[in-house]
Design a protein around this motif. Structure first.
Motif, PDB file in Angstrom:
ATOM      1  N   TYR A 105       0.837  -1.200   0.000  1.00  0.00           N
ATOM      2  CA  TYR A 105       0.000   0.000   0.000  1.00  0.00           C
ATOM      3  C   TYR A 105       0.873   1.251   0.000  1.00  0.00           C
ATOM      4  O   TYR A 105       0.554   2.258  -0.640  1.00  0.00           O
ATOM      5  CB  TYR A 105      -0.962  -0.009   1.197  1.00  0.00           C
ATOM      6  N   ARG A 106       1.989   1.189   0.719  1.00  0.00           N
ATOM      7  CA  ARG A 106       2.913   2.326   0.748  1.00  0.00           C
ATOM      8  C   ARG A 106       3.565   2.537  -0.620  1.00  0.00           C
ATOM      9  O   ARG A 106       3.722   3.673  -1.084  1.00  0.00           O
ATOM     10  CB  ARG A 106       3.976   2.100   1.821  1.00  0.00           C
TER      11      ARG A 106
ATOM     12  N   THR B  31       1.135   4.144  -2.900  1.00  0.00           N
ATOM     13  CA  THR B  31       0.987   5.561  -2.549  1.00  0.00           C
ATOM     14  C   THR B  31       2.160   6.367  -3.100  1.00  0.00           C
ATOM     15  O   THR B  31       1.979   7.437  -3.693  1.00  0.00           O
ATOM     16  CB  THR B  31       0.895   5.715  -1.018  1.00  0.00           C
TER      17      THR B  31
ATOM     18  N   VAL C 100      -1.240   7.287   2.907  1.00  0.00           N
ATOM     19  CA  VAL C 100      -1.477   5.873   2.581  1.00  0.00           C
ATOM     20  C   VAL C 100      -2.908   5.435   2.866  1.00  0.00           C
ATOM     21  O   VAL C 100      -3.487   4.648   2.103  1.00  0.00           O
ATOM     22  CB  VAL C 100      -0.426   4.964   3.282  1.00  0.00           C
TER      23      VAL C 100
END
Ligand code: C5P
Length: 220
Positions: free
Chosen positions: A38-39, A42, A98
């Motif tokens: 997810y990071r 982002t 995020v």
């Protein structure tokens, strides 16, 4: 060797990354940090100027994300389009954004599919950690654990990770604020059926590792 999938969920600062990595080492398993995915997404959106409020654009980015993530617990590596983003994805810029990316259902579907591929490619010998591993990504895992810790312990741990002298307000936002936002996405504050809760507030990392190992051994 036999399959062994260990699913670990928990809020930020619960210690789940250090504990999951160590459990992977002890059992000789691969390791998947889904938060890093997810990071990385982002970072990629910010890098390309994708408007995080544009749901379709973020979903497209999730499907196209050129991610190369290692699964060795001793050698974490996160490459996006060949760029090592390992440091940058832990920074304030990505951490602040995020949750906005993680609330996108289509983006989540794309990342969950990738996570399930990683688990399959490991020969189902892996420790996977995040927020929805026990419930969505690998509800069929052999051992399913919810690692919790009270707010005081989580703030203290995150503060240490940030270098020991954090801005109190920023730290509170990074831990409590992010958990509140993340709670709207998936429920990681209560254990689903069959998930074992371990409260690490008053445990050392080694004691927490032992508690997880006990659950794995009982499940195996
Ligand atoms: O675990 P970590 O703090 O690195 O996760 C970063 C963010 O990724 C979380 O705040 C959450 O928004 C998102 N996340 C998620 N589902 C997961 C793992 C992480 O939504 N399985």
């Amino acid at each position: 060797r036999d399959q062994l999938v260990v699913a670990v969920d928990g809020p930020s600062g619960s210690g789940k990354s250090s504990v999951s990595k160590e459990v992977a080492r002890r059992f000789g398993l691969a390791y998947l940090d889904t938060g890093a995915m997810y990071r990385a997404l982002t970072w990629w959106c910010l890098d390309r100027g994708v408007d995080l409020a544009d749901a379709a654009a973020v979903a497209d980015a999730a499907r196209e994300l050129p991610l190369d993530q290692g699964t060795d617990p001793d050698r974490e590596s996160v490459l996006v389009a060949g760029t090592d983003v390992g440091e940058e994805i832990r920074g304030a810029r990505v951490t602040e954004s995020v949750s906005a990316v993680a609330t996108n259902p289509a983006a989540r579907a794309a990342l969950v599919a990738r996570q399930q591929e990683v688990i399959a490619r490991s020969g189902r010998r892996i420790v996977a950690e995040g927020r929805d591993i026990t419930t969505v990504v690998a509800p069929d895992a052999h051992a399913r654990i919810l690692l919790t810790a009270d707010e005081r312990a989580r703030m203290a741990r995150r503060g240490l990770q940030n270098g020991g002298t954090p801005d109190a307000e920023q730290l509170h936002q990074q831990v409590v604020g992010r958990d509140a936002k993340d709670s709207t996405i998936v429920n990681f504050t209560e254990a689903a059926d069959g998930v074992v809760t371990i409260d690490s507030s008053d445990l050392t990392v080694e004691q927490t590792v032992q508690a997880v190992i006990d659950v794995v051994v009982r499940a195996a």
